[in-house]
Design a protein around this motif. Structure first.
Motif, mmCIF file in Angstrom:
data_model
loop_
_atom_site.group_PDB
_atom_site.id
_atom_site.type_symbol
_atom_site.label_atom_id
_atom_site.label_comp_id
_atom_site.label_asym_id
_atom_site.label_seq_id
_atom_site.Cartn_x
_atom_site.Cartn_y
_atom_site.Cartn_z
ATOM 1 N N VAL A 156 -5.721 4.210 -38.506
ATOM 2 C CA VAL A 156 -7.098 3.774 -38.757
ATOM 3 C C VAL A 156 -7.280 2.327 -38.326
ATOM 4 O O VAL A 156 -8.281 1.967 -37.681
ATOM 5 N N LEU A 157 -6.327 1.472 -38.662
ATOM 6 C CA LEU A 157 -6.428 0.058 -38.293
ATOM 7 C C LEU A 157 -6.408 -0.124 -36.776
ATOM 8 O O LEU A 157 -7.142 -0.958 -36.229
ATOM 9 N N LEU A 158 -5.592 0.659 -36.082
ATOM 10 C CA LEU A 158 -5.554 0.578 -34.622
ATOM 11 C C LEU A 158 -6.859 1.066 -34.004
ATOM 12 O O LEU A 158 -7.286 0.559 -32.959
ATOM 13 N N ALA A 159 -7.495 2.050 -34.635
ATOM 14 C CA ALA A 159 -8.796 2.514 -34.134
ATOM 15 C C ALA A 159 -9.842 1.410 -34.244
ATOM 16 O O ALA A 159 -10.646 1.197 -33.327
ATOM 17 N N LEU A 160 -9.844 0.692 -35.369
ATOM 18 C CA LEU A 160 -10.766 -0.440 -35.536
ATOM 19 C C LEU A 160 -10.459 -1.546 -34.534
ATOM 20 O O LEU A 160 -11.371 -2.143 -33.939
ATOM 21 N N TYR A 161 -9.179 -1.822 -34.346
ATOM 22 C CA TYR A 161 -8.772 -2.867 -33.401
ATOM 23 C C TYR A 161 -9.172 -2.501 -31.976
ATOM 24 O O TYR A 161 -9.687 -3.345 -31.222
ATOM 25 N N ALA A 162 -8.948 -1.255 -31.592
ATOM 26 C CA ALA A 162 -9.301 -0.815 -30.236
ATOM 27 C C ALA A 162 -10.808 -0.877 -30.017
ATOM 28 O O ALA A 162 -11.273 -1.242 -28.930
ATOM 29 N N HIS A 163 -11.573 -0.520 -31.037
ATOM 30 C CA HIS A 163 -13.038 -0.590 -30.916
ATOM 31 C C HIS A 163 -13.495 -2.029 -30.690
ATOM 32 O O HIS A 163 -14.324 -2.290 -29.804
ATOM 33 N N GLU A 164 -12.962 -2.950 -31.466
ATOM 34 C CA GLU A 164 -13.357 -4.351 -31.313
ATOM 35 C C GLU A 164 -12.893 -4.908 -29.973
ATOM 36 O O GLU A 164 -13.598 -5.708 -29.345
ATOM 37 N N THR A 165 -11.729 -4.481 -29.507
ATOM 38 C CA THR A 165 -11.243 -4.918 -28.199
ATOM 39 C C THR A 165 -12.170 -4.443 -27.086
ATOM 40 O O THR A 165 -12.472 -5.189 -26.142
ATOM 41 N N THR A 166 -12.640 -3.213 -27.196
ATOM 42 C CA THR A 166 -13.553 -2.675 -26.188
ATOM 43 C C THR A 166 -14.905 -3.378 -26.225
ATOM 44 O O THR A 166 -15.472 -3.718 -25.178
ATOM 45 N N VAL A 167 -15.428 -3.604 -27.416
ATOM 46 C CA VAL A 167 -16.731 -4.250 -27.550
ATOM 47 C C VAL A 167 -16.697 -5.672 -26.989
ATOM 48 O O VAL A 167 -17.621 -6.102 -26.292
ATOM 49 N N ARG A 168 -15.627 -6.378 -27.274
ATOM 50 C CA ARG A 168 -15.513 -7.768 -26.814
ATOM 51 C C ARG A 168 -14.915 -7.887 -25.424
ATOM 52 O O ARG A 168 -14.818 -8.991 -24.873
ATOM 53 N N ASN A 169 -14.517 -6.749 -24.860
ATOM 54 C CA ASN A 169 -13.871 -6.742 -23.544
ATOM 55 C C ASN A 169 -12.638 -7.638 -23.533
ATOM 56 O O ASN A 169 -12.292 -8.241 -22.509
ATOM 57 N N GLY A 170 -11.984 -7.721 -24.673
ATOM 58 C CA GLY A 170 -10.774 -8.524 -24.800
ATOM 59 C C GLY A 170 -10.999 -10.017 -24.821
ATOM 60 O O GLY A 170 -10.022 -10.778 -24.873
ATOM 61 N N GLN A 171 -12.265 -10.469 -24.783
ATOM 62 C CA GLN A 171 -12.550 -11.898 -24.696
ATOM 63 C C GLN A 171 -12.453 -12.557 -26.066
ATOM 64 O O GLN A 171 -12.609 -11.917 -27.109
ATOM 65 N N ALA A 172 -12.207 -13.859 -26.042
ATOM 66 C CA ALA A 172 -12.139 -14.628 -27.278
ATOM 67 C C ALA A 172 -13.550 -14.957 -27.769
ATOM 68 O O ALA A 172 -14.509 -14.975 -27.001
ATOM 69 N N ILE A 173 -13.663 -15.209 -29.062
ATOM 70 C CA ILE A 173 -14.919 -15.665 -29.653
ATOM 71 C C ILE A 173 -14.825 -17.179 -29.817
ATOM 72 O O ILE A 173 -13.933 -17.687 -30.507
ATOM 73 N N PRO A 207 -8.966 -15.505 -30.969
ATOM 74 C CA PRO A 207 -8.347 -15.509 -29.633
ATOM 75 C C PRO A 207 -8.613 -14.202 -28.885
ATOM 76 O O PRO A 207 -9.191 -13.248 -29.411
ATOM 77 N N THR A 208 -8.191 -14.187 -27.632
ATOM 78 C CA THR A 208 -8.351 -12.995 -26.799
ATOM 79 C C THR A 208 -7.573 -11.822 -27.402
ATOM 80 O O THR A 208 -6.579 -12.006 -28.110
ATOM 81 N N LEU A 209 -8.034 -10.628 -27.087
ATOM 82 C CA LEU A 209 -7.438 -9.414 -27.644
ATOM 83 C C LEU A 209 -6.692 -8.655 -26.557
ATOM 84 O O LEU A 209 -7.206 -8.471 -25.452
ATOM 85 N N GLU A 210 -5.514 -8.214 -26.895
ATOM 86 C CA GLU A 210 -4.713 -7.378 -26.008
ATOM 87 C C GLU A 210 -4.607 -5.981 -26.594
ATOM 88 O O GLU A 210 -4.493 -5.825 -27.814
ATOM 89 N N PRO A 211 -4.663 -4.964 -25.766
ATOM 90 C CA PRO A 211 -4.566 -3.593 -26.295
ATOM 91 C C PRO A 211 -3.184 -3.320 -26.886
ATOM 92 O O PRO A 211 -2.160 -3.673 -26.299
ATOM 93 N N HIS A 212 -3.176 -2.710 -28.062
ATOM 94 C CA HIS A 212 -1.933 -2.358 -28.746
ATOM 95 C C HIS A 212 -2.002 -0.896 -29.156
ATOM 96 O O HIS A 212 -3.030 -0.433 -29.671
ATOM 97 N N GLY A 213 -0.903 -0.188 -28.956
ATOM 98 C CA GLY A 213 -0.834 1.209 -29.354
ATOM 99 C C GLY A 213 -0.012 1.440 -30.592
ATOM 100 O O GLY A 213 -0.050 2.529 -31.174
ATOM 101 N N THR A 214 0.713 0.418 -31.022
ATOM 102 C CA THR A 214 1.537 0.514 -32.231
ATOM 103 C C THR A 214 1.381 -0.771 -33.032
ATOM 104 O O THR A 214 0.921 -1.792 -32.513
ATOM 105 N N VAL A 215 1.780 -0.699 -34.289
ATOM 106 C CA VAL A 215 1.732 -1.864 -35.167
ATOM 107 C C VAL A 215 3.155 -2.342 -35.420
ATOM 108 O O VAL A 215 3.953 -1.628 -36.033
ATOM 109 N N ARG A 216 3.462 -3.523 -34.926
ATOM 110 C CA ARG A 216 4.750 -4.148 -35.203
ATOM 111 C C ARG A 216 4.557 -5.265 -36.222
ATOM 112 O O ARG A 216 3.436 -5.720 -36.450
#
Length: 376
Positions: A156-173, A207-216
């Motif tokens: 669930v957390l990765l789904a939220l993270y991926a959504h925000e990464t897509t919306v922001r296009n990985g850019q920093a705020i 900061p900028t967002l990088e796509p992640h598929g797992t949680v370390r």
């Protein structure tokens, strides 16, 4: 005389009448069919064709296999997503299930439901999932140090993270900070600025967002922090109960007793331990450390932004305000314990802001001060 265009044969007239009769019958059958379709489904609202309604209704129907009881009002609601967001019985059941010892596993049905519901892409259903983010993140972070499998929570957390990464296009705020070395554009001055640089002073909020598929373990704080940033962007649309739950988990994560920093009779920030025995003080300290987690800035910053809204937002809930004040005091105590200057400044500023608003609320503008000085 069939070649005369003005001549019409009886056979052609009969053919035309037949075609007209067939066309009228077809139209009549279609109208009757349409009327029958409306009359056979009176319980369905007129927006059954809407994709958002269909997905929300499907999400409600799928809860019957997860919860022991689903309120009938949800199934008959014309706005199932909104009803699901504000239903107190659903919130109570979700809270109970998410706090179960076996919650968060990869085969957990509720985590699967939250994941699938968020993946529908419907903004109204996104709010439903975000409404339960404080409990999900709170339980997850409290159990992460136990090294138990929590694949359901992480999905669930990765789904939220991926959504925000897509919306922001990985850019920093970022935000632009005024350069005080330059004169204001609203004032004229003859002085030459010492610093002639024209670059903007940019502060990075996220900061900028990088796509992640797992949680370390090294990414955990960042992924949860981005999910909380998404929560903050929708916080004005979320129920008060969700914000109160978040404040309670902030206090648990801090792992410090913040009551000693209450503003009151014992001084500006309070005197720790006044009126309590040494044993009682130690017992409160040990009890407060249960659930304590690491609080890096990438996690603490969105927490403080949410608490700021809870303190100064439009919600006039006394319970929410008290829960936010308690969370700020605990985080302030934790910042002092960790000797974290940035966190001390941020949490201390929130406490002073609370004290300022409290003083204004208690100030009587009709009270005449007793003084020997006359103001002219």
């Amino acid at each position: 005389m069939s070649d005369d265009p003005a001549t019409t044969t009886p056979s052609s007239i009969s053919d035309d009448n037949t075609d007209a009769t067939a066309t009228t019958a077809t139209a009549t059958d279609t109208a009757v069919a349409d009327d029958s379709s409306y009359s056979t489904k009176p319980s369905r609202p007129h927006i059954t064709w809407c994709d958002s309604y269909t997905k929300a209704q499907s999400a409600v129907d799928s809860l019957s296999s997860i919860l022991p009881h689903v309120p009938p009002s949800l199934s008959s609601s014309e706005t199932p997503a909104t009803s699901l967001l504000h239903d107190p019985e659903i919130a109570k059941e979700f809270s109970r299930l998410l706090r179960q010892p076996d919650s968060g596993l990869g085969d957990n049905n509720l985590c699967r439901w939250l994941y699938d519901t968020f993946q529908t892409g419907q903004p109204a259903l996104h709010l439903v999932v975000l409404r339960f983010l404080p409990i999900l993140a709170g339980v997850y972070l409290s159990r992460a140090s136990l090294h138990k499998p929590l694949a359901g929570f992480e999905a669930v957390l990765l789904a939220l993270y991926a959504h925000e990464t897509t919306v922001r296009n990985g850019q920093a705020i970022t935000v632009s900070i005024p350069d005080l070395s330059h004169s204001s554009i609203y004032h004229e001055t003859t002085k030459t600025p010492k610093n002639t640089a024209t670059e903007l002073n940019i502060a990075v909020l996220s900061p900028t967002l990088e796509p992640h598929g797992t949680v370390r373990s090294t990414r955990r704080a960042r992924i949860v922090g981005v999910a909380l940033e998404l929560y903050y962007t929708k916080i004005s649309q979320l129920p008060v109960d969700s914000k109160i739950e978040f404040c309670e988990f902030c206090r648990i994560w801090a792992g410090e007793d913040g009551d000693v920093y209450k503003d009151g009779e014992n001084g500006e920030m309070g005197l720790p331990g006044l009126g309590e025995s040494e044993g009682e003080i130690e017992e409160k300290k040990e009890k407060g450390k249960e659930g304590r987690i690491n609080l890096p800035w990438e996690l603490l910053q969105p927490m403080l932004r949410i608490l700021g809204h809870c303190l100064m937002g439009p919600d006039k809930s006394k319970e929410l305000h008290e829960a936010a004040c308690c969370a700020c005091r605990s985080l302030y105590a934790r910042s002092l314990h960790d000797i974290n200057p940035k966190a001390i400044l941020a949490t201390g500023s929130l406490l002073r802001l609370v004290n300022m608003t409290s003083d204004l609320d208690n100030f009587d503008h009709t009270d005449i001060p007793q003084t020997n000085l006359i103001a002219l």
